[in-house]
Write a protein that holds these residues in place. Structure first.
Motif, short mmCIF file in Angstrom:
data_model
loop_
_atom_site.label_atom_id
_atom_site.label_comp_id
_atom_site.label_asym_id
_atom_site.label_seq_id
_atom_site.Cartn_x
_atom_site.Cartn_y
_atom_site.Cartn_z
N SER A 63 -6.87 -1.52 -4.62
CA SER A 63 -5.65 -2.32 -4.71
C SER A 63 -4.73 -2.10 -3.52
O SER A 63 -3.92 -2.96 -3.19
N ALA A 64 -4.88 -0.94 -2.86
CA ALA A 64 -4.05 -0.64 -1.69
C ALA A 64 -4.56 -1.34 -0.43
O ALA A 64 -3.82 -1.44 0.54
N LEU A 124 -7.50 1.87 -7.85
CA LEU A 124 -6.25 2.11 -7.13
C LEU A 124 -6.42 2.08 -5.61
O LEU A 124 -5.65 1.41 -4.92
N THR A 164 2.27 1.83 -3.37
CA THR A 164 1.20 2.36 -4.23
C THR A 164 1.00 3.85 -3.98
O THR A 164 0.89 4.65 -4.91
N SER A 202 0.82 -1.21 0.00
CA SER A 202 0.00 0.00 0.00
C SER A 202 0.86 1.26 0.00
O SER A 202 0.55 2.23 -0.70
#
Length: 591
Positions: A461-462, A458, A237, A234
């Motif tokens: 995805s973290a 996004l 990212t 994370s």
């Protein structure tokens, strides 16, 4: 507002501690031979955590004196229904195979037990506030492939191993004797001799650390490694995203500012392009401004609620098997923070020159509570039909209604009145023209849905690695205790949501599309839709849940939770975009 939040925090702490499973006011100190409180809680299919039933819904031996324990609000919401168990586990008193009762089981009772064993039923009890689990029986599948040939066996002997330190109970384990079985495969009357034995052992573990064993599973090196991998993933990212966006936006904006400065020095009839071209429309108030204000107000309240829950978690209120405290805290803090929703929504609505603030306040109060109430009504009806402990008693429903009527609604109204009288102005740096400009045709990928897909991916995805552990805790039997890591992931989620929404808002304005208000809210909240998509994946690929009731509870309540995330993250995205738009238009000279 600060006093209200402080008051909410204090009250939530007190109620959370009051919501623990307590031993009838005992100080947990006993003398040899003293009766230690033992309560049978519930039974249910191991893979369906919401589908639980009262312990004596199955034909176990009843104790001589049945006494139901008075439970706190959080325990009832958690589906706990504590009642005195038939076992006598007096302090320091060993027992060797004592018979509880000899119970002749009818055909119907044998069928009940066989169905329970077939569905992998477990039981849960509390002994001096310590949880006890065990399975009711086992299925013998050895050498058989046809389920109709399986043998179903009921455990009839339970062995308790209890550890003590001086005058306190430290640990208890319950084991079933694999050799003491009753065959319940066939529908015929069977006599069962239910027995139990008790063995006391001394330990040096202090009383203050007796709950630590329940949190060790989530703190094992393997799990910590995965959690930290989630954090590192994370963080990478976030760093890549923020660095990428900051570099692009700073360069692009710097070029824009230089370009617009040269344009101002050039001839007045030179045509403007880009985001400056729409300066007369960018602060034009959006459609359905009352709904937007209500959504921002509800999102602010849920954000405040989440922060308070994290504070309580980090100070150790939600220790393992004190889950009733979480439900109590959610109800109480949500009620006490409703004033924040009323103030934020009403203040913002008046800034947008709205006139019907009463309707806006009603909309704010029902925007999240309305869908939650309808979902609860349906799921509670399902639980009643199943006779499950998830069905709330009438008294508990009355208590929740009184909290809503006497706390939530008045604070919402008071916050709305305060917001209406705050006289805050919108502070638009540019004047809005009388007629809106036409938005030029844009490619399909600049539409609302593709932008929401990009905005939600996004942030999701973290956090998706950590989602599994949260789901396994909420919808399973895994214990989650590493709240510090969860809080870091939450902060990362907020940062990524804000940055990606700001970037998409800039590209939208650069394409001369001035209707950014709702787009920024929808893009910010789209992560909630991805989380609900993960629910489908978790249910069908990572869990063994089944049955109409469990499916209804999982998808029903997860829909409400994801909707709450949608409102909260939508508010974050909108606020970040609003700050960004005000900043860039203050930096240029607009005629």
């Amino acid at each position: 507002m600060e006093q209200l939040q402080y008051y909410a925090f204090l009250v939530a702490v007190m109620i959370c501690f009051a919501g623990r499973v307590r031993s009838d006011g005992s100080d947990h100190k006993y003398k040899s031979g003293d009766a230690v409180p033992l309560y049978a809680n519930k039974v249910g299919p191991f893979h369906n955590p919401s589908e639980t039933y009262r312990y004596f819904d199955l034909p176990f031996c009843l104790p001589d004196h049945i006494k139901e324990k008075k439970e706190a609000l959080g325990e009832v919401l958690n589906g706990d229904r504590l009642i005195t168990a038939p076992y006598e586990l007096n302090f320091l008193m060993d027992k060797d195979s004592e018979v509880i009762c000899k119970k002749p089981l009818t055909k119907e009772e044998v069928t009940k037990f066989r169905d329970a064993v077939m569905k992998d039923y477990y039981f849960q009890m509390y002994y001096d506030d310590l949880p006890i689990w065990g399975f009711l029986g086992k299925v013998d599948k050895e050498g058989k492939t046809d389920p109709s040939e399986y043998n179903y066996n009921l455990f009839k002997h339970l062995h308790f191993e209890i550890f003590y330190n001086k005058d306190r109970v430290i640990e208890i384990n319950a084991r079933t004797d694999p050799n003491a079985l009753v065959d319940i495969t066939e529908d015929k009357e069977v006599e069962v001799e239910f027995m139990y034995s008790v063995k006391w052992k001394e330990t040096t573990t202090p009383f203050e650390k007796r709950m630590e064993k329940y949190s060790q599973s989530s703190s094992l090196p393997h799990h910590l490694e995965i959690h930290w991998f989630s954090i590192i993933n994370s963080c990478v990212t976030v760093l890549l995203l923020t660095g990428f966006l900051a570099t692009i936006l700073m360069r692009v904006l710097k070029n824009d500012f230089v370009k617009y400065a040269h344009d101002e020095e050039a001839a007045d009839d030179q045509e403007e392009t880009g985001w400056k071209y729409i300066h007369g429309d960018v602060f034009r108030y959006p459609k359905f401004q009352s709904v937007l204000a209500a959504a921002v107000g509800s999102g602010t309240q849920l954000f405040t609620l989440t922060i308070f829950i994290f504070i309580l978690a980090l100070v150790g209120v939600f220790y393992p098997y004190n889950r009733g405290a979480l439900f109590t805290a959610l109800v109480v803090i949500y009620a006490l923070t409703s004033g924040i929703a009323g103030y934020t929504a009403s203040s913002f609505y008046c800034q947008l020159e709205g006139t019907n603030w009463v309707r806006n306040l009603l909309l704010t109060g029902g925007l999240f509570c309305g869908p939650l109430f309808l979902t609860f009504c349906f799921l509670n009806t399902v639980a009643i039909a199943y006779s499950a402990t998830a069905a709330l008693p009438f008294g508990t429903i009355v208590v929740i209604f009184l909290i809503w009527a006497l706390v939530t609604s008045p604070l919402l109204v008071l916050g709305g009145i305060a917001g209406k009288n705050s006289k805050a102005e919108f502070q638009a740096p540019c004047r809005t023209t009388k007629y809106p400009r036409e938005i030029p045709p844009l490619p399909w990928y600049r539409g609302t849905l593709p932008q929401m897909a990009m905005a939600g991916f996004l942030p999701f995805s973290a956090i998706y690695i950590e989602l599994y552990y949260i789901f396994a805790s909420v919808w399973g039997h895994r214990i989650y205790t590493i709240y510090s890591i969860l809080f870091i992931v939450f902060i990362i989620l907020l940062i990524v949501t804000a940055f990606i929404t700001v970037a998409l808002t800039y590209f939208q304005l650069a394409a001369e599309d001035h209707e950014w208000w709702w787009r920024s809210f929808l893009c910010g909240g789209s992560t909630g839709l991805f989380i609900y998509g993960y629910c489908l994946y978790y249910y069908y690929a990572r869990s063994d849940m089944s049955g109409f009731m469990q499916t209804s509870f999982f998808f029903g309540y997860m829909a409400c939770i994801c909707y709450g995330f949608f409102l909260m993250l939508g508010m974050v995205g909108f606020r970040a975009s609003l700050f960004f738009v005000r900043h860039i238009y203050r930096s240029i000279k607009c005629e």
